[in-house]
Design a protein around this motif. Structure first.
Motif, PDB file in Angstrom:
ATOM      1  N   ALA A 188      49.825  19.623  39.080  1.00 14.77           N
ATOM      2  CA  ALA A 188      50.603  19.025  40.168  1.00 14.77           C
ATOM      3  C   ALA A 188      49.992  17.687  40.608  1.00 14.77           C
ATOM      4  O   ALA A 188      50.722  16.721  40.857  1.00 14.77           O
ATOM      5  N   GLU A 244      36.833  19.767  39.627  1.00 16.72           N
ATOM      6  CA  GLU A 244      36.250  20.080  38.314  1.00 16.72           C
ATOM      7  C   GLU A 244      35.796  18.790  37.635  1.00 16.72           C
ATOM      8  O   GLU A 244      36.439  17.743  37.764  1.00 16.72           O
ATOM      9  N   ARG A 294      46.669  24.395  32.269  1.00 19.58           N
ATOM     10  CA  ARG A 294      46.134  25.761  32.286  1.00 19.58           C
ATOM     11  C   ARG A 294      46.798  26.753  31.318  1.00 19.58           C
ATOM     12  O   ARG A 294      46.102  27.625  30.786  1.00 19.58           O
ATOM     13  N   LYS A 324      45.814  31.401  25.965  1.00 22.92           N
ATOM     14  CA  LYS A 324      46.482  31.478  24.653  1.00 22.92           C
ATOM     15  C   LYS A 324      45.590  30.774  23.622  1.00 22.92           C
ATOM     16  O   LYS A 324      44.520  31.299  23.280  1.00 22.92           O
ATOM     17  N   ALA A 339      37.069  18.185  47.957  1.00 21.17           N
ATOM     18  CA  ALA A 339      37.503  17.920  49.332  1.00 21.17           C
ATOM     19  C   ALA A 339      36.954  19.026  50.225  1.00 21.17           C
ATOM     20  O   ALA A 339      37.046  20.213  49.883  1.00 21.17           O
ATOM     21  N   ARG A 378      40.823  31.372  35.084  1.00 21.16           N
ATOM     22  CA  ARG A 378      41.584  30.348  35.787  1.00 21.16           C
ATOM     23  C   ARG A 378      41.245  28.949  35.261  1.00 21.16           C
ATOM     24  O   ARG A 378      42.086  28.076  35.202  1.00 21.16           O
ATOM     25  N   ASP A 437      50.862  25.044  43.252  1.00 22.86           N
ATOM     26  CA  ASP A 437      50.489  26.416  43.608  1.00 22.86           C
ATOM     27  C   ASP A 437      49.995  26.564  45.045  1.00 22.86           C
ATOM     28  O   ASP A 437      49.914  27.679  45.550  1.00 22.86           O
TER      29      ASP A 437
HETATM   30  C1  LIG Z   1      45.211  31.107  32.398  1.00 16.95           C
HETATM   31  C2  LIG Z   1      46.528  30.659  32.961  1.00 16.95           C
HETATM   32  C3  LIG Z   1      47.667  30.708  32.173  1.00 16.95           C
HETATM   33  C4  LIG Z   1      48.897  30.319  32.703  1.00 16.95           C
HETATM   34  N1  LIG Z   1      50.004  30.395  31.911  1.00 16.95           N
HETATM   35  C5  LIG Z   1      51.203  30.050  32.412  1.00 16.95           C
HETATM   36  C6  LIG Z   1      52.375  30.174  31.625  1.00 16.95           C
HETATM   37  O1  LIG Z   1      52.320  30.601  30.465  1.00 16.95           O
HETATM   38  N2  LIG Z   1      53.559  29.804  32.184  1.00 16.95           N
HETATM   39  C7  LIG Z   1      53.669  29.326  33.456  1.00 16.95           C
HETATM   40  O2  LIG Z   1      54.774  29.024  33.920  1.00 16.95           O
HETATM   41  N3  LIG Z   1      52.566  29.195  34.247  1.00 16.95           N
HETATM   42  C8  LIG Z   1      51.348  29.554  33.747  1.00 16.95           C
HETATM   43  N4  LIG Z   1      50.219  29.447  34.530  1.00 16.95           N
HETATM   44  C9  LIG Z   1      50.355  28.917  35.899  1.00 16.95           C
HETATM   45  C10 LIG Z   1      50.239  27.398  35.924  1.00 16.95           C
HETATM   46  O3  LIG Z   1      49.205  26.970  35.084  1.00 16.95           O
HETATM   47  C11 LIG Z   1      49.980  26.953  37.363  1.00 16.95           C
HETATM   48  O4  LIG Z   1      51.135  27.263  38.116  1.00 16.95           O
HETATM   49  C12 LIG Z   1      49.688  25.464  37.456  1.00 16.95           C
HETATM   50  O5  LIG Z   1      48.468  25.177  36.811  1.00 16.95           O
HETATM   51  C13 LIG Z   1      49.601  25.030  38.924  1.00 16.95           C
HETATM   52  O6  LIG Z   1      49.181  23.703  38.979  1.00 16.95           O
HETATM   53  P1  LIG Z   1      48.492  23.113  40.296  1.00 16.95           P
HETATM   54  O7  LIG Z   1      48.127  21.722  39.937  1.00 16.95           O
HETATM   55  O8  LIG Z   1      49.344  23.375  41.461  1.00 16.95           O
HETATM   56  O9  LIG Z   1      47.164  23.980  40.510  1.00 16.95           O
HETATM   57  P2  LIG Z   1      45.864  24.111  39.624  1.00 16.95           P
HETATM   58  O10 LIG Z   1      46.219  24.120  38.178  1.00 16.95           O
HETATM   59  O11 LIG Z   1      45.131  25.282  40.179  1.00 16.95           O
HETATM   60  O12 LIG Z   1      45.030  22.777  39.912  1.00 16.95           O
HETATM   61  C14 LIG Z   1      44.424  22.541  41.141  1.00 16.95           C
HETATM   62  C15 LIG Z   1      43.177  21.719  40.933  1.00 16.95           C
HETATM   63  O13 LIG Z   1      42.660  21.388  42.212  1.00 16.95           O
HETATM   64  C16 LIG Z   1      41.256  21.533  42.192  1.00 16.95           C
HETATM   65  N5  LIG Z   1      40.768  21.801  43.549  1.00 16.95           N
HETATM   66  C17 LIG Z   1      40.853  22.962  44.261  1.00 16.95           C
HETATM   67  N6  LIG Z   1      40.281  22.816  45.468  1.00 16.95           N
HETATM   68  C18 LIG Z   1      39.836  21.544  45.523  1.00 16.95           C
HETATM   69  C19 LIG Z   1      39.156  20.798  46.528  1.00 16.95           C
HETATM   70  N7  LIG Z   1      38.826  21.323  47.706  1.00 16.95           N
HETATM   71  N8  LIG Z   1      38.819  19.504  46.246  1.00 16.95           N
HETATM   72  C20 LIG Z   1      39.160  18.942  45.043  1.00 16.95           C
HETATM   73  N9  LIG Z   1      39.800  19.608  44.071  1.00 16.95           N
HETATM   74  C21 LIG Z   1      40.138  20.893  44.312  1.00 16.95           C
HETATM   75  C22 LIG Z   1      41.014  22.703  41.264  1.00 16.95           C
HETATM   76  O14 LIG Z   1      39.693  22.647  40.747  1.00 16.95           O
HETATM   77  C23 LIG Z   1      42.074  22.480  40.203  1.00 16.95           C
HETATM   78  O15 LIG Z   1      41.583  21.718  39.132  1.00 16.95           O
HETATM   79  C24 LIG Z   1      48.973  29.846  34.033  1.00 16.95           C
HETATM   80  C25 LIG Z   1      47.825  29.802  34.838  1.00 16.95           C
HETATM   81  C26 LIG Z   1      46.612  30.200  34.299  1.00 16.95           C
HETATM   82  C27 LIG Z   1      45.382  30.170  35.169  1.00 16.95           C
END
Ligand SMILES: Cc1cc2nc3c(=O)[nH]c(=O)nc-3n(C[C@H](O)[C@H](O)[C@H](O)COP(=O)(O)OP(=O)(O)OC[C@H]3O[C@@H](n4cnc5c(N)ncnc54)[C@H](O)[C@@H]3O)c2cc1C
Length: 412
Positions: A23, A46, A53, A58, A87, A133, A278
């Motif tokens: 995101a 990170e 992810r 997989k 943060a 994760r 998320d």
């Molecule tokens: C193993 C796995 C397999 C998946 N497979 C599927 C799938 O097959 N199909 C599907 O639809 N979805 C799948 N998902 C779900 C999908 O990957 C997530 O919905 C998506 O990654 C969400 O993206 P995001 O950027 O919102 O959050 P995230 O991917 O969690 O990224 C958030 C980032 O913010 C960082 N962060 C957190 N707190 C802080 C802070 N305080 N300061 C700075 N940085 C911070 C974290 O380290 C992380 O890197 C899977 C998830 C996982 C874990």
């Protein structure tokens, strides 16, 4: 003055995106795609180059891919990356984000800190107990699979099923313990999840439902009925919660699960702060309820709306048809839409077979469907959900008939 510098001089605002997952990266990229010319800084906890992810459970887990890093040239896009930086707080009155390396001023902040996996109660950093994760988690799990341990997976949700699939493929003996009476109890109704229990057995994994973990001991998982399941390694996949603890005291409104309560434009309760992916819920006009979506497509689509609201003059509402997929036990499982318990279920095909679909209807219109090995149903169903066309349930139940030819108009 370079072309980029000249361009950027046009918009003096400084946008900070916190969280460098799907995101956050998409928000930064979408800002540039939509013509934003000011400063964009992407901050992530990170240290790795930002990565995707889904491959972690997989190809990356099985060693078929080394990395899932996004193919984005941040430098060329003029996006400043600050990685390995967390943060720690937000002071909206000062327009400042606090990090472990000092304060960062912003004009507009996009929060995309994602979710963090739930742990077993009382369990923290026990050797042999793993989460899945992050890239680091997947890298720690690779040798576990290579050594073909006895693996116990806690939780028969999406991650548990995908990990069990990979572990069986790697030749591990796998037991999945699930507190509910079926897999995916939080996501799907009993009748839809029931056929999936057989997938575990077919793959050679053992699925124990109604099995609650009491504690993890050296070499075993102890269940609350006193039984011990031998475990060379334990993988916990019992869900995730929004990573928003760092926002405590900031004034950003959080919901019951710690999620940021965004409005239909993905704005938070605090001025100039957006939230996406998320970590945030949003009110769905389409489904008339607030949704907290933990899937990849939401982390792709939401940022485009955020960027449009930052860059554009006309506010853009976020009202997606949610979508996700899972690859488990040799099957491609896809879900689109959103259903509620009161919706009518229509089956297309035999759930004991290799390919079938379940549709949910509300007032005669398709609101969601789950397709197993039927991607065409998924593609056509998505369009039918978006267009709210009345369906004919009798035609819908015929798996030989294309979904798009099962509308009420087709039955007239
Ligand atoms: C193993 C796995 C397999 C998946 N497979 C599927 C799938 O097959 N199909 C599907 O639809 N979805 C799948 N998902 C779900 C999908 O990957 C997530 O919905 C998506 O990654 C969400 O993206 P995001 O950027 O919102 O959050 P995230 O991917 O969690 O990224 C958030 C980032 O913010 C960082 N962060 C957190 N707190 C802080 C802070 N305080 N300061 C700075 N940085 C911070 C974290 O380290 C992380 O890197 C899977 C998830 C996982 C874990």
């Amino acid at each position: 003055m370079s072309e980029l510098t000249r361009e950027r001089a046009r918009d003096g605002r400084r946008i900070v995106v916190v969280g460098a997952g799907m995101a956050g990266v998409q928000a930064a990229v979408a800002l540039r795609e939509q013509g934003f010319t000011g400063d964009v800084t992407l901050i992530g906890a990170e240290a790795h180059q930002p990565y995707d992810r889904p491959p972690l459970s997989k190809a990356v887990l099985l060693g078929k891919a080394e990395t899932s890093a996004f193919e984005v040239d941040f430098a060329a896009l003029g996006i400043e990356l600050r990685l390995g930086r967390e943060a720690t707080g937000l002071r909206p009155g000062d327009h400042e984000l606090d990090t472990d390396a000092g304060a960062v001023p912003y004009d507009v902040l996009v929060v995309a800190t994602g979710a963090e996996p739930l742990r077993l109660p009382g369990e923290r950093d026990t050797p042999g107990v793993h989460l899945l994760r992050t890239l680091d988690d997947a890298e720690r799990l690779r040798p576990v699979l290579a050594r073909q341990h006895d693996v116990v997976v806690v939780g028969a949700g999406w991650i548990g099923a995908e990990f069990a699939t990979a572990a069986r493929e790697a030749g591990c003996s796998v037991t999945v313990v699930e507190a509910a009476d079926r897999p995916l109890a939080g996501a799907l109704p009993a009748e839809v999840a029931a056929p999936m229990a057989a997938w575990y057995e077919d793959s050679g994994a053992v699925l124990r439902t109604g099995a609650r973990v009491e504690r993890v001991e050296d070499g075993a998982v102890v269940l609350d009925d006193g039984s011990r399941v031998p475990a060379g390694a334990v993988v916990v996949g019992i869900g995730a919660r929004p990573a928003t603890g760092w926002l405590a005291g900031s004034g950003v409104a959080l919901g019951a699960h710690g999620e940021i309560v965004a409005d239909d434009h993905l704005r938070t309760s605090v001025p100039d702060v957006y939230a996406v992916g998320d970590c945030a819920s949003f009110p769905s006009g389409r489904y008339e309820e607030r949704l907290l979506v933990h899937h990849w497509d939401n982390a792709l689509q939401g940022p485009r709306t955020v960027a449009a609201n930052i860059v554009g003059d006309v506010p853009a509402a976020y009202d997606p048809v949610p979508y996700f997929w899972s690859e488990q036990f040799g099957r491609f499982v896809q879900y689109v839409g959103h259903h509620a318990p009161a919706d009518t279920t229509v089956w297309r095909g035999d759930p004991a077979g290799a390919a079938w679909t379940v549709c949910w209807l509300r007032e005669g219109r398709l609101v969601a469907l789950l397709a197993v090995g039927r991607p065409r149903d998924l593609a056509q169903g998505r369009k039918l959900i978006e267009s709210c066309v009345p369906m004919d349930p009798a035609l819908l139940a015929d798996p030989a008939r294309p979904l798009k030819k099962a509308t009420a108009a087709a039955g007239d």
